[in-house]
Design a protein around this motif. Structure first.
Motif, PDB file in Angstrom:
ATOM      1  N   ARG A  34      -1.158  -0.859  -4.706  1.00  0.00           N
ATOM      2  CA  ARG A  34      -1.574  -2.205  -4.512  1.00  0.00           C
ATOM      3  C   ARG A  34      -0.128  -3.148  -3.937  1.00  0.00           C
ATOM      4  O   ARG A  34       0.988  -2.189  -3.990  1.00  0.00           O
ATOM      5  CB  ARG A  34      -1.816  -2.466  -5.478  1.00  0.00           C
ATOM      6  CG  ARG A  34      -3.488  -1.792  -6.526  1.00  0.00           C
ATOM      7  CD  ARG A  34      -3.425  -1.233  -7.511  1.00  0.00           C
ATOM      8  NE  ARG A  34      -4.216  -1.366  -7.950  1.00  0.00           N
ATOM      9  CZ  ARG A  34      -4.775  -0.071  -8.155  1.00  0.00           C
ATOM     10  NH1 ARG A  34      -4.230   0.174  -8.300  1.00  0.00           N
ATOM     11  NH2 ARG A  34      -5.946   0.120  -9.058  1.00  0.00           N
ATOM     12  N   GLU A  60      -5.261  -8.435 -10.336  1.00  0.00           N
ATOM     13  CA  GLU A  60      -5.278  -6.687 -10.649  1.00  0.00           C
ATOM     14  C   GLU A  60      -4.380  -6.395 -12.149  1.00  0.00           C
ATOM     15  O   GLU A  60      -3.289  -6.354 -11.280  1.00  0.00           O
ATOM     16  CB  GLU A  60      -5.620  -5.727 -10.221  1.00  0.00           C
ATOM     17  CG  GLU A  60      -6.011  -4.696 -10.812  1.00  0.00           C
ATOM     18  CD  GLU A  60      -6.475  -3.708  -9.809  1.00  0.00           C
ATOM     19  OE1 GLU A  60      -6.795  -2.362 -10.170  1.00  0.00           O
ATOM     20  OE2 GLU A  60      -6.377  -3.610  -8.231  1.00  0.00           O
ATOM     21  N   TRP A  98      -7.926 -12.950 -12.414  1.00  0.00           N
ATOM     22  CA  TRP A  98      -8.683 -11.727 -12.452  1.00  0.00           C
ATOM     23  C   TRP A  98      -9.138 -11.546 -13.379  1.00  0.00           C
ATOM     24  O   TRP A  98     -10.439 -11.162 -13.131  1.00  0.00           O
ATOM     25  CB  TRP A  98      -7.707 -11.090 -11.843  1.00  0.00           C
ATOM     26  CG  TRP A  98      -8.138  -9.542 -11.190  1.00  0.00           C
ATOM     27  CD1 TRP A  98      -8.489  -9.518 -10.229  1.00  0.00           C
ATOM     28  CD2 TRP A  98      -8.023  -8.812 -12.812  1.00  0.00           C
ATOM     29  NE1 TRP A  98      -8.707  -7.979 -10.107  1.00  0.00           N
ATOM     30  CE2 TRP A  98      -9.032  -7.462 -11.866  1.00  0.00           C
ATOM     31  CE3 TRP A  98      -7.871  -8.419 -13.608  1.00  0.00           C
ATOM     32  CZ2 TRP A  98      -9.311  -6.364 -12.029  1.00  0.00           C
ATOM     33  CZ3 TRP A  98      -8.406  -7.151 -14.294  1.00  0.00           C
ATOM     34  CH2 TRP A  98      -8.599  -6.020 -13.064  1.00  0.00           C
ATOM     35  N   GLN A 102     -13.451 -10.306 -13.661  1.00  0.00           N
ATOM     36  CA  GLN A 102     -13.723  -9.879 -14.505  1.00  0.00           C
ATOM     37  C   GLN A 102     -14.669  -9.791 -15.317  1.00  0.00           C
ATOM     38  O   GLN A 102     -15.935  -9.051 -15.278  1.00  0.00           O
ATOM     39  CB  GLN A 102     -12.605  -8.616 -14.888  1.00  0.00           C
ATOM     40  CG  GLN A 102     -11.722  -8.168 -13.768  1.00  0.00           C
ATOM     41  CD  GLN A 102     -12.261  -7.153 -12.957  1.00  0.00           C
ATOM     42  OE1 GLN A 102     -13.241  -6.663 -13.207  1.00  0.00           O
ATOM     43  NE2 GLN A 102     -12.429  -7.862 -11.569  1.00  0.00           N
TER      44      GLN A 102
END
Length: 108
Positions: A34, A60, A98, A102
């Motif tokens: 990432r 994330e 984030w 989700q």
């Protein structure tokens, strides 16, 4: 006294930070795959050990327990990412956004 074991279903190991090599490998993999990753060190509580939360540019995140606060900072610095004490900085808004995305996507 089954209520003492609540939250440890299926014989899962406690998050006490005792598996340093596994935690370090997971954190290295996260940083390596990432971009824009930052580390946030969380203090130990009555329930959990000291933890490191890695947060990528898009929000994330991942969390792993480590044996102690000094080791948490040491591991985070070894990953060559910016390191923050969550008690001083709080969490970035992108992490909350984030997580909310989700949860919303899971319901859809």
């Amino acid at each position: 006294m089954a209520w003492w074991r609540r939250g440890r279903r299926g014989g899962a190991a406690p998050h006490d930070g005792s598996d340093l090599s596994s935690a370090r490998a997971h954190l290295e993999e996260f940083v390596g795959t990432r971009r824009g990753v930052e580390a946030y060190v969380e203090p130990a509580t009555n329930i959990t050990a000291t933890t490191v939360v890695l947060i990528a540019h898009d929000g994330e995140w991942t969390r792993r327990a480590l044996p102690s606060r000094p080791q948490a900072f040491e591991v985070a610095r070894a990953l060559q990412v910016p390191v923050y004490d969550v008690n001083l900085t709080g969490y970035p808004a992108r992490m909350r956004a984030w997580t909310a995305r989700q949860r919303r996507d899971e319901k859809a």
